[in-house]
Design a protein around this motif. Sequence first.
Motif, PDB file in Angstrom:
ATOM      1  N   ARG A   1      11.379 -50.672  15.604  1.00 11.56           N
ATOM      2  CA  ARG A   1      12.180 -50.869  16.783  1.00 11.56           C
ATOM      3  C   ARG A   1      11.184 -50.949  18.282  1.00 11.56           C
ATOM      4  O   ARG A   1      11.250 -51.677  19.209  1.00 11.56           O
ATOM      5  N   LEU A   2      10.322 -49.676  18.149  1.00 13.80           N
ATOM      6  CA  LEU A   2       9.526 -49.405  19.046  1.00 13.80           C
ATOM      7  C   LEU A   2       7.998 -50.160  19.153  1.00 13.80           C
ATOM      8  O   LEU A   2       7.239 -49.996  19.750  1.00 13.80           O
ATOM      9  N   GLU A   3       7.853 -51.169  17.915  1.00 12.93           N
ATOM     10  CA  GLU A   3       6.789 -51.762  17.732  1.00 12.93           C
ATOM     11  C   GLU A   3       5.568 -50.859  17.427  1.00 12.93           C
ATOM     12  O   GLU A   3       4.381 -51.191  17.895  1.00 12.93           O
TER      13      GLU A   3
ATOM     14  N   ASP B   1      13.085 -45.417  24.839  1.00 13.06           N
ATOM     15  CA  ASP B   1      13.121 -46.866  25.183  1.00 13.06           C
ATOM     16  C   ASP B   1      11.915 -47.883  25.191  1.00 13.06           C
ATOM     17  O   ASP B   1      10.950 -47.249  25.487  1.00 13.06           O
ATOM     18  N   LYS B   2      12.039 -49.062  24.473  1.00 13.17           N
ATOM     19  CA  LYS B   2      10.619 -49.738  24.434  1.00 13.17           C
ATOM     20  C   LYS B   2      10.051 -50.251  25.824  1.00 13.17           C
ATOM     21  O   LYS B   2       8.956 -50.320  25.832  1.00 13.17           O
TER      22      LYS B   2
ATOM     23  N   ILE C   1       5.007 -46.048  26.775  1.00 10.14           N
ATOM     24  CA  ILE C   1       5.198 -46.785  25.351  1.00 10.14           C
ATOM     25  C   ILE C   1       3.878 -47.113  24.635  1.00 10.14           C
ATOM     26  O   ILE C   1       4.037 -46.750  23.235  1.00 10.14           O
TER      27      ILE C   1
ATOM     28  N   GLN D   1       2.907 -45.533  20.952  1.00 11.51           N
ATOM     29  CA  GLN D   1       2.607 -46.364  19.903  1.00 11.51           C
ATOM     30  C   GLN D   1       1.342 -45.917  19.362  1.00 11.51           C
ATOM     31  O   GLN D   1       1.109 -45.650  18.087  1.00 11.51           O
TER      32      GLN D   1
END
Length: 614
Positions: free
Chosen positions: A597-599, A555-556, A561, A565
């Motif tokens: 979606r997760l940038e 989940d972002k 996160i 990334q």
Amino acid sequence: MFLQSPTKYIDSQLNNLADKIEKDSPGLSVFAARQFCYQLYQTPIQIEITKERDLNILEEFILRASIEFNPPPTEVELAQILKLDPIFIQNTTNTLQSLQTLTLTPPDFRITITSEGKEFYTKGSLPQPPENKLIYAITNPLSEEINWRLSAITSKSPEVPNLADFITFENTIPDIASLTIEELRKQILDSDLGIHIPESGQIVKNFSVNKDAEKITWKALSILVIFDVIEEKLILQAREGNKILESVSNQLQEMAEKGEIFLNELCGLPPESIASETESILELKNQKVEERLQKIRQKGIEIIKTTREKGRKTLPKNSEFILLRDRQIRPEFLSTLKSANQQILIYSPWVTEEVVDEEFLQILQKLANNGVWILIGYGIAEKQEEETKLISPKVEEKLLTIRTPEDLPAAQIFWLGNSHAKEVLVDRKIHLSGSHNWLSYRGDRNFRGETTYKVTNADTINSSYEYLQARFQSHADNLWKSAVSNHNINLAIKSVCIWGTLGMKEMALQELQYHNWIELFPVWLKVVIHGLRSTQISPDEPIFEKAISWLKIVDKSDKNIEDLQSGWQRVIEAIAHQNRQAALNLLNDTAWGEFIRLEISLTDTPEKFISKLL
């Protein structure tokens, strides 16, 4: 594989599994494996489901009129306004009344919306009449898990021994009736039965258990007796197919250690087999190590004899076994370390500050900067507390300062013990072994008559690597078990880095996924980046696709996160530097969707993303 005994007690259908365990984990020997079955329990559950549907135009108008008209209209007045036959209005108001969204108020029976009707009007939907449905809870007495089904399972006759005839587990069957409606809804939602779908207005409203659980179908279970030649102990393992059942395995291990189960009876073995096989494996272990080192010495001596017989004063330059003496040893040791591109394994009974000096540390750090992993094992006593020459905490601390560019421990040192062997393996291409204590004696003063062989023979190196790898892997596995039990992130990182050193990145990923340890995903990515840096990992390996597929559960809003990334950005960058097309192939539609979606990427195409990274 350490045990070649013909007296293995393995069910024929488990032979492939036993071979795979021994192949994947050198140092483990499976000499008993048997299939059992145990019974599951089935409980019928009556559930009440409510559904919603969208309002049609006429229903919406009638409900709206009951709210906005003052006074509210009658059915006749509505029919006149809409210029419809009154029968249409009456049929619709009857439906709305049956759903308790509308009433007709005497004496002139004007339509009046209920509080529930207002709620549904706001949502633009209507409740449907409740529906009763029978579903089934299948409970597993070993794992205490509950699976849910829409249809009942019929019982099957067992074809293998019943585990209950040998073992009584303390596990109890979960009490379905004690579940709250919220707990039941969550379990049904997780089971993907498609009967509780809140977002579409389909709700499990209530449930009841009208019948006790009954024994049903038999489930297959394999129990293996494994001997770990490194830890010198028996391991009991329960599996369903390839999946290890950790909780059941732990219970079996505890019961065996307490004498509550007898392995001979459990696995259908002769009474003396466990003890005799264990002893033979231990003897074989020590014998194998000594035989391996003795073969190196013999081969080196043969080459020296041949050289003398031919009247030469020096050994052939392409010799696969080169003898080094005294002051020749340390320069060759350092030179061999400096030649490393991927991996260094060292076993030295003792470690001192005299050898682990600034020069040595600088060599290791330079290697680490270029993608090399270093594992150091030490210890000579059978138990760590029995060591007479303990490693200085200062030395250990210095070695642990050797880091990868991603700030992971590039050099790890730990007590393994119970070995007189003095070995160095570099990139599975060079092997040094002999009497020289690599990390406790410099060899630059006095002459102690020490000898070492530098070996480049592939078969000899593979044999040595198999032994050392098994010892280091066993240590990593034990660290991991402790990390999982205590949720200790530091121990987990050490384990993942050791697995990375040994080229076991796929197993590391599988363990993270099995335990759903998302927090360690960025650590795994850093390990992979280090492997790509040294070309220990190829840019087109399938492992990257498996890792990307794990992103779907991220989940972002996860707290790590940003690490995830940047980790993926650096992985793609490292792959693209070696093979741009491999990076593009990896970013297919599915993968790219997750990156957006997760940038992980803020560009609109994989090509732009890779160009920006490079």
